[in-house]
Design a protein around this motif. Structure first.
Motif, PDB file in Angstrom:
ATOM      1  N   THR A 187     -16.769   0.062  18.340  1.00 48.40           N
ATOM      2  CA  THR A 187     -15.606  -0.739  17.969  1.00 48.40           C
ATOM      3  C   THR A 187     -15.580  -2.028  18.777  1.00 48.40           C
ATOM      4  O   THR A 187     -15.270  -3.100  18.263  1.00 48.40           O
ATOM      5  CB  THR A 187     -14.318   0.079  18.167  1.00 48.40           C
ATOM      6  OG1 THR A 187     -14.426   1.270  17.387  1.00 48.40           O
ATOM      7  CG2 THR A 187     -13.097  -0.696  17.726  1.00 48.40           C
TER       8      THR A 187
ATOM      9  N   ASP B 152     -15.509  -0.487  10.386  1.00 48.48           N
ATOM     10  CA  ASP B 152     -15.567   0.509  11.468  1.00 48.48           C
ATOM     11  C   ASP B 152     -15.490   1.905  10.842  1.00 48.48           C
ATOM     12  O   ASP B 152     -15.004   2.064   9.732  1.00 48.48           O
ATOM     13  CB  ASP B 152     -14.383   0.278  12.425  1.00 48.48           C
ATOM     14  CG  ASP B 152     -14.616   0.931  13.789  1.00 48.48           C
ATOM     15  OD1 ASP B 152     -15.665   1.575  13.970  1.00 48.48           O
ATOM     16  OD2 ASP B 152     -13.752   0.777  14.679  1.00 48.48           O
ATOM     17  N   GLU B 153     -15.947   2.915  11.569  1.00 50.37           N
ATOM     18  CA  GLU B 153     -15.876   4.322  11.108  1.00 50.37           C
ATOM     19  C   GLU B 153     -16.501   4.460   9.716  1.00 50.37           C
ATOM     20  O   GLU B 153     -15.949   5.125   8.834  1.00 50.37           O
ATOM     21  CB  GLU B 153     -14.417   4.806  11.067  1.00 50.37           C
ATOM     22  CG  GLU B 153     -13.648   4.609  12.355  1.00 50.37           C
ATOM     23  CD  GLU B 153     -13.865   5.721  13.378  1.00 50.37           C
ATOM     24  OE1 GLU B 153     -14.654   6.650  13.090  1.00 50.37           O
ATOM     25  OE2 GLU B 153     -13.276   5.646  14.455  1.00 50.37           O
TER      26      GLU B 153
ATOM     27  N   GLY C 189     -11.352   7.444  17.026  1.00 46.88           N
ATOM     28  CA  GLY C 189     -11.426   6.052  17.484  1.00 46.88           C
ATOM     29  C   GLY C 189     -10.611   5.760  18.731  1.00 46.88           C
ATOM     30  O   GLY C 189     -10.790   4.719  19.346  1.00 46.88           O
TER      31      GLY C 189
HETATM   32 MG    MG Z   1     -14.636   3.242  17.586  1.00 48.24          MG
END
Ligand code: MG
Ligand code: ATP
Length: 728
Positions: free
Chosen positions: A36, A220-221, A566
């Motif tokens: 991230t 992200d993810e 996260g």
């Molecule tokens: Mg992350």
């Protein structure tokens, strides 16, 4: 221009990803390796070094909370306003697009978001209307079917195997459901994504515009994207968009909801010349936490395979607490949090993670007792509570009386003599004429379809809504909220409930008015042309639970492991580490990799911890009204014993944990232990359950449990030390 701050505190492969020249990038790496962070630095790099316009970047994250953090972190790096940046979740972005292009999307301007509960309610009604047997065709299953199809990009007419009778029936329900939604301007969560995809498909000039504008897409993810999200992304990228994705196959935890970890492989296949960067250093957790997590996840077969290492010292062992029961577990966790706070640390550095939302209640209770502020993410979230949804339904009608789901929710709430029969009649009328319930009510009144009493009641309801619409449209949101609560006399409906519950409901309604009062429309929504009410309602549906209270207050964080993705916290508790609860019973019984997904979930949970990790389980847990004996989670046995330290109740010393103990079988007749205070078969007296007969003993010392059959209350397992049993 000095851009060194963008590359400071990045290791070599991280820098490589951040500064990559033209082309697509995949960052594939384990938990806490800085994915991230890399994504945020990349964003800043594009704007500051590559001079990409902030309007030309789209960043997608998994939760609204994460989106907020991303915006803040980017702002800190760039020192400029991040307002023009388009950062959000797939659902949030799709929603915004549909608001801006409602016409092209074939929606009415005032379309409403249908949350999961409303969706189920609507489906139940359709199933009934179709004359189907609800026990055989449950609404929940219809919901699952429809959402799964939408996630695959399929409309009813696309569904194959119509010769398969079950599929054909569900497809028919899907078709009806779609008709209802279209008439009422209702859009469920899966529909947001599907519509947004169709928006591209059906409007090439629009797609073209966005392709030109959004040249850089960052996700992200990525391991938890669904088929439709991936298709949407591919389409938006076209030949020119540059895509930067980060993900971790070991953290794919939404397979049950349609996420496709294969998208990681597809990405490399579908996009040309993808540069893959791997990160292996973990910056988040202590050595022990990381080693235990690595060992656990190594038990999964289906992995792309990677190992994380850290420079950090090993830190404390992972603490394992075997609680007597779930009360004892909550007490222990809250005690430890208290100690943490007493030692000068912040409450919001502590997180309690669990598998199922229902587990939060006891922690809430003990935290309340200890006067420690807390926040629950997910679960029975504020905007999902019955009374809140009832009041919001009135507000929705104020805005759009054709909202069938809202109308049906409150037409007889509080009771105004509109019985089931009248509602059924109304539905039939609506269905026959292809009208919404509101329209059908108007028509039926005009034609005098109802019996006198019912007619008066329906007319009263219609007048109520109309009069509110006339007078309140111009009011502030807070006043509207208060207005609909007062004039609907909604509180009458709860007045019959037990005192305590009623008071909670009133409090929640007051809180709702506060929320409406305090609401300021986010710039994003204003840009998308929403009015304040639309914005508030969408926010209530989309962001449920993520905004209760002041989000950055110093409070303990309670959430499921799914919603912890996260995030990171210095102190983490994973509660309910019991087989059947975690891994969840369903995952153990079902084939198809469900157990591996549970293991990944455990990996996600553990890797949230930075400094200290506690695992707790209860030896007896009350679930669904009965007491159950629990075995420690198999995941505990999969961690190296030397990394674990067992804490025993009321023992000053602790000793290393010895894994793999056999399941304890109850010792019954035939074996007799001198330490048992009662004989098997002996009559005993319990202060609450009355007289009973001893059936069995189990365990020893403080952990001794006794199985007693109470003619009045049924058979129960009791902890001897707490049971207060006497010889009868
Ligand atoms: Mg992350
Ligand atoms: P997850 O898989 O859980 O989403 P992640 O790979 O996204 O984790 P981040 O949240 O970006 O990891 O980073 C984890 C922690 O490590 C953060 O606190 C971050 O600030 C820190 N970190 C990342 N890279 C570095 C670095 N090069 N130097 C120092 N700290 C770093």
């Amino acid at each position: 221009m000095d851009v060194s701050h963008l590359l400071e505190e990045l290791n070599e492969p991280q820098r490589e990803a951040v500064t990559a020249s033209d082309g697509h990038v995949l960052v594939l790496a384990g938990a806490g390796s800085g994915k991230t962070r890399v994504l945020v630095h990349r964003l800043a790099w594009l704007i500051q070094v590559e001079h990409v316009s902030p309007l030309g970047v789209l960043a997608v994250t998994f939760t609204n909370k994460a989106a907020g953090e991303m915006r803040e972190r980017t702002g800190n790096l760039l020192q400029v306003s991040t307002r023009p940046l388009w950062i959000g979740t797939f659902h949030g972005i799709a929603h915004r697009l549909l608001r801006m292009h409602w016409k092209e999307a074939g929606l009415p301007e005032e379309f409403q978001i249908l949350d999961s509960e409303d969706q189920q309610r609507l489906l139940r009604r359709i199933i009934r209307d179709e004359g189907m047997d609800e026990t055989q065709w449950p609404a929940r299953q219809a919901q699952w079917f429809i959402n799964a199809r939408k996630d695959e990009g399929e409309r009813p007419q696309h569904i194959d195997h119509l010769d398969h009778p079950v599929t054909a029936t569900w497809a028919q329900v899907y078709r009806r459901y779609e008709e209802y939604c279209n008439r009422g301007g209702l859009v469920d969560f899966a529909e947001l994504l599907l519509r947004a995809h169709e928006l591209w498909l059906e409007h090439p000039p629009l797609l073209d515009y966005y392709r030109k504008r959004l040249g850089h897409l960052l996700i992200d993810e990525f391991q938890d994207t669904t088929a439709i999200q991936y298709a949407w992304l591919r389409m938006l990228a076209g030949q020119t968009g540059q895509v930067f994705v980060v993900g971790d196959d070991d953290q794919s935890i939404y397979g049950w909801r349609g996420a496709r970890v294969e998208n990681v492989q597809h990405f490399v296949r579908d996009f040309p010349d993808v540069r893959t960067v791997r990160l292996e250093q973990n910056y988040r957790s202590t050595g022990n936490i990381l080693r235990a997590a690595n060992a656990l996840i190594a038990h999964n077969q289906a992995r792309l395979g990677k190992e994380l290492w850290t420079d950090d010292p090993p830190g404390q062992p992972i603490q394992l607490y075997a609680a007597f029961n779930e009360q004892d577990e909550a007490r222990f966790v809250v005690d430890r949090i208290q100690q943490w706070i007493d030692s000068g640390r912040r409450a919001d550095e502590a997180a309690v993670l669990y598998r199922t939302t229902a587990q939060s209640r006891l922690f809430e209770e003990y935290l309340l007792r200890a006067n420690i502020p807390y926040r629950v993410y997910g679960g029975q979230r504020f905007f999902e509570r019955t009374e809140v949804k009832d009041a919001l339904a009135y507000l929705r009608l104020l805005h759009n009386p054709n909202d069938d789901a809202a109308l049906e929710r409150v037409i007889n709430k509080p009771a105004r003599a509109i019985g089931q029969k009248t509602v059924t009649l109304l539905r039939e009328q609506a269905r026959a004429a292809g009208l919404t319930l509101w329209q059908a009510a108007g028509a039926a009144l005009a034609q005098g379809v109802f019996a006198t009493r019912a007619g008066t009641a329906v007319a009263g309801f219609v007048r109520l809504i109309e009069s509110m619409r006339e007078r309140m449209q111009e009011w502030t949101l807070g006043n509207q909220m208060q207005g609909v609560i007062d004039e609907s006399r909604l509180v009458d409906h709860y007045a019959k409930e037990p005192q305590e519950r009623m008071e909670t409901r009133f409090e929640n309604l007051r809180e709702l008015v506060n929320a409406a009062d305090a609401f300021t429309m986010p710039q994003d929504d204003a840009d998308a042309g929403l009015n304040e009410l639309q914005s508030f309602l969408s926010h209530a549906a989309l962001e449920a639970g993520e905004t209760q209270g002041e989000s950055w207050d110093d409070c303990v964080q309670l959430m499921t492991m799914h919603s912890a993705k996260g995030l990171e916290f210095p102190l983490v508790f994973i509660a309910g580490m019991e087989d059947g609860l975690f891994p969840h019973q369903r995952s153990v019984e079902e084939a198809g990799g469900r157990l591996e997904e549970e293991r990944r979930l455990c990996y996600v949970g553990m890797t949230r911890a930075r400094e200290e990790l506690f695992l707790t389980y209860a030896e007896i847990r009350r679930m669904h009204g009965s007491e159950n004996f629990c075995r420690p989670s198999r995941f505990i046995d999969e961690m190296p014993a030397k990394l674990l330290q067992e804490i025993r109740p009321r023992m000053a010393t602790s000793r290393p944990y010895r894994p793999a103990r056999p399941a304890r079988a109850a010792r019954t007749s035939g074996v007799v232990d001198d330490s048992w205070p009662f004989r098997l078969g002996e009559p005993v007296l319990h202060p609450k359950f009355g007289e009973g007969t001893v059936l069995a003993f189990e365990g020893s010392g403080e952990h001794t449990r006794v199985h007693v059959n109470f003619p009045a209350a049924g058979a129960k397992w009791l902890v001897l030390a707490y049971a207060n049993l006497q010889s009868a």
